[in-house]
Design an enzyme around this catalytic site. Structure first.
Site, short mmCIF file in Angstrom:
data_model
loop_
_atom_site.label_atom_id
_atom_site.label_comp_id
_atom_site.label_asym_id
_atom_site.label_seq_id
_atom_site.Cartn_x
_atom_site.Cartn_y
_atom_site.Cartn_z
N ALA A 65 2.37 -3.54 -11.62
CA ALA A 65 2.91 -2.24 -11.20
C ALA A 65 2.71 -2.12 -9.70
CB ALA A 65 2.18 -1.13 -11.93
N GLY A 108 0.91 -5.44 -14.91
CA GLY A 108 2.11 -4.98 -15.62
C GLY A 108 3.13 -6.10 -15.80
N GLU A 111 2.01 -7.88 -18.79
CA GLU A 111 2.25 -6.97 -19.92
C GLU A 111 3.74 -6.90 -20.25
OE1 GLU A 111 0.05 -3.88 -17.92
OE2 GLU A 111 -1.40 -3.81 -19.54
N GLU A 131 -6.25 -5.93 -12.96
CA GLU A 131 -6.42 -4.50 -12.63
C GLU A 131 -7.87 -4.16 -12.29
OE1 GLU A 131 -4.73 -5.71 -15.20
OE2 GLU A 131 -2.84 -4.62 -15.47
N1 DAK Z 1 2.11 -3.78 -5.80
C1 DAK Z 1 2.61 -3.58 -4.57
N2 DAK Z 1 2.80 -4.57 -3.69
C2 DAK Z 1 2.48 -5.82 -4.08
C3 DAK Z 1 1.95 -6.10 -5.35
C4 DAK Z 1 1.77 -5.01 -6.25
N3 DAK Z 1 1.31 -5.17 -7.49
N4 DAK Z 1 1.71 -7.42 -5.42
C5 DAK Z 1 2.09 -7.95 -4.25
N5 DAK Z 1 2.57 -6.98 -3.45
C6 DAK Z 1 3.09 -7.12 -2.08
C7 DAK Z 1 1.95 -7.39 -1.09
O1 DAK Z 1 1.32 -6.18 -0.73
C8 DAK Z 1 2.69 -8.05 0.03
O2 DAK Z 1 3.34 -7.04 0.77
P1 DAK Z 1 3.31 -7.07 2.41
O3 DAK Z 1 1.88 -7.12 2.80
O4 DAK Z 1 4.06 -8.33 2.75
O5 DAK Z 1 4.03 -5.81 2.79
C9 DAK Z 1 3.77 -8.85 -0.70
O6 DAK Z 1 3.92 -8.27 -1.99
C10 DAK Z 1 3.39 -10.32 -0.87
O7 DAK Z 1 2.10 -10.36 -1.46
P2 DAK Z 1 0.86 -11.18 -0.84
O8 DAK Z 1 0.97 -11.29 0.64
O9 DAK Z 1 -0.38 -10.55 -1.39
O10 DAK Z 1 1.12 -12.62 -1.50
P3 DAK Z 1 0.06 -13.74 -1.87
O11 DAK Z 1 0.86 -14.93 -2.29
O12 DAK Z 1 -0.98 -13.88 -0.78
O13 DAK Z 1 -0.74 -13.16 -3.14
C11 DAK Z 1 -0.90 -12.10 -5.32
C12 DAK Z 1 -0.05 -12.96 -4.33
C13 DAK Z 1 0.01 -11.83 -6.53
C14 DAK Z 1 -2.13 -12.88 -5.76
C15 DAK Z 1 -1.33 -10.78 -4.60
O14 DAK Z 1 -0.17 -10.17 -4.00
C16 DAK Z 1 -1.93 -9.78 -5.55
O15 DAK Z 1 -3.13 -9.88 -5.86
N6 DAK Z 1 -1.16 -8.78 -5.96
C17 DAK Z 1 -1.64 -7.69 -6.78
C18 DAK Z 1 -1.80 -8.14 -8.21
C19 DAK Z 1 -2.35 -7.00 -9.06
O16 DAK Z 1 -3.45 -6.50 -8.80
N7 DAK Z 1 -1.58 -6.60 -10.05
C20 DAK Z 1 -1.98 -5.50 -10.95
C21 DAK Z 1 -1.47 -4.18 -10.41
S1 DAK Z 1 -1.91 -2.79 -11.46
C22 DAK Z 1 0.90 1.32 -17.41
C23 DAK Z 1 1.82 0.29 -17.26
C24 DAK Z 1 1.57 -0.72 -16.36
C25 DAK Z 1 0.43 -0.70 -15.57
C26 DAK Z 1 -0.45 0.32 -15.71
C27 DAK Z 1 -0.21 1.36 -16.63
N8 DAK Z 1 1.08 2.37 -18.36
C28 DAK Z 1 2.15 2.25 -19.36
C29 DAK Z 1 0.20 3.51 -18.39
C30 DAK Z 1 0.20 -1.80 -14.65
C31 DAK Z 1 -0.75 -1.78 -13.69
C32 DAK Z 1 -0.79 -2.91 -12.74
O17 DAK Z 1 -0.06 -3.85 -12.85
#
Ligand code: DAK
Length: 257
Positions: A65, A108, A111, A131
Site C-alpha cells: 500500500a 499489500g 496480499e 509492515e
Molecule cells: N509506498 C509508497 N512509495 C513506495 C513504496 C510504498 N509501499 N514502496 C516503494 N516506494 C517508492 C519509494 O519511496 C521510492 O520513491 P522515491 O524515493 O524515488 O520518490 C520508489 O518507490 C522506489 O523505491 P526505493 O528507492 O525504495 O527502491 P529500492 O529498490 O531501494 O527498494 C523496496 C525497494 C521495495 C525494498 C523498498 O522500496 C521498500 O521497502 N518499500 C516499502 C515496502 C513496504 O514496507 N511495504 C508495505 C507497505 S504497508 C489493508 C490493505 C492493505 C494494507 C493494509 C491494510 N486493509 C484492507 C485494511 C497494506 C499495507 C502495506 O502494504
C-alpha cells in the site's frame, strides 16, 4: 484509468490487468485500488472473459500500500475512509484470478497476489509482509491467508521480522504455483490461464467458489479483526515514526508508544 492497463491481446478469453505506477514500484494507492476494483467488476461481467491475470512489471508486482498516502492519517481517518474495503470486492471476483509476479510482492502487494487464486512467479520474485518495519501490521489478509497457506511458524517469522522470501522458498512453502525464468513469467501465466479458459467457465467459477469456501470458512472473522488492528496501529506514535522514517530514508526509532 491512470494506474492500471487492461488488455486481452493474448486470447479473447483472457484479460490482463497491469498495475502501472512503475516509479513507485506499483505502490497501491487509493486510486489504483479503485481502478482495479472497477476493472475487475467489468471483466467479471464480460461473458467473453474467462480468466483474469494481474501483473506488474519486471521490478515490482507491487511494493505494498502507498505508505506516503497513509503516513499522516489518524486511526479515525483510516477507520472512516475504510479505504481498503475495495479488497473485499476484489476477492468476490467469480472468475479465476492469476497473479503473474516478478520482483517485489510486499505488504499489500503480497496480499493482492494471495487474494488471487494462483500465483506464477519469476525467479526474481520476492514475497514479504514488511509492515512491522513501519510500525503497523498486515491489513489485507497477511496474517490470515499467509498463515493458512504456509503455516504458523513461517508466517510468524515473516510477519514479525518483515523478512522477504524468494520465489523458490515461496514455491517450497506452497504459496505459489510455479517459478520460471524472468523472461517467461508472463508467458507461463498466460499458458496456465489458457488451460483453464479451455474448461467450462461455469464449472470453473463453481469450482473456484467451492475451493475458496473450504479455505475461507473462518476467514471473515480473522479479516475483520486484522483490519481493525491495522487501523488501531494508526493510534501509535510508532506508526508515524515508521512511515516518516521510510519517507526520509532513515532508520526508524521506535518507542513502543
Ligand atoms: N509506498 C509508497 N512509495 C513506495 C513504496 C510504498 N509501499 N514502496 C516503494 N516506494 C517508492 C519509494 O519511496 C521510492 O520513491 P522515491 O524515493 O524515488 O520518490 C520508489 O518507490 C522506489 O523505491 P526505493 O528507492 O525504495 O527502491 P529500492 O529498490 O531501494 O527498494 C523496496 C525497494 C521495495 C525494498 C523498498 O522500496 C521498500 O521497502 N518499500 C516499502 C515496502 C513496504 O514496507 N511495504 C508495505 C507497505 S504497508 C489493508 C490493505 C492493505 C494494507 C493494509 C491494510 N486493509 C484492507 C485494511 C497494506 C499495507 C502495506 O502494504
Amino acid at each position: 484509468m491512470e494506474f492500471i492497463k487492461v488488455n486481452n491481446a493474448f486470447d479473447t478469453h483472457i484479460a490482463l490487468i497491469q498495475l502501472s505506477r512503475p516509479k513507485e514500484l506499483n505502490a497501491l494507492n487509493l486510486q489504483l485500488m479503485s481502478e482495479l476494483r472497477d476493472a475487475l467488476k467489468v471483466l467479471d461481467n464480460d461473458d467473453n472473459v474467462r480468466v483474469i491475470l494481474i501483473t506488474g512489471n519486471e521490478k515490482a508486482f507491487a511494493a505494498g500500500a502507498d505508505i506516503k498516502q497513509m503516513a499522516g492519517k489518524t486511526m479515525i481517518d483510516m477507520w472512516k475512509i475504510d479505504q481498503f474495503s475495495t479488497w473485499d470486492q476484489i476477492r468476490r471476483t467469480k472468475k479465476p484470478l492469476i497473479a503473474a509476479v516478478s520482483g517485489f510482492a510486499l505488504g499489500g502487494g503480497c496480499e493482492l497476489a494471495m487474494t488471487c487464486d494462483m500465483i506464477v512467479a519469476s525467479e526474481t520474485a520476492k514475497f514479504g509482509q514488511p509492515e512491522i518495519k513501519i510500525g503497523v501490521i498486515p491489513g489485507a489478509g497477511g496474517t490470515q491467508r499467509l498463515t493458512k497457506t504456509i503455516g504458523k511458524a513461517r508466517a510468524m517469522e515473516m510477519v514479525l521480522t518483515g523478512k522477504f522470501i524468494s520465489a523458490q522458498e515461496a514455491l517450497d512453502y506452497g504459496l505459489i504455483n510455479k517459478v520460471v525464468p524472468v523472461e517467461l513469467y508472463l508467458e507461463a501465466a498466460v499458458s496456465l490461464a489458457k488451460e483453464i479458459a479451455s474448461m467450462s467457465p461455469i464449472a470453473v467459477q463453481l469450482a473456484k467458489e467451492a475451493v475458496n469456501r473450504s479455505f475461507e470458512t473462518h476467514l471473515d472473522e480473522g479479516l475483520t479483526l486484522e483490519r481493525k488492528n491495522f487501523y488501531l496501529a494508526f493510534a501509535s506514535e510508532d506508526q508515524k515514526e515508521g512511515m516518516q522514517a521510510f519517507i526520509e530514508k532513515r532508520k526508524a526509532v521506535y518507542k513502543g508508544k
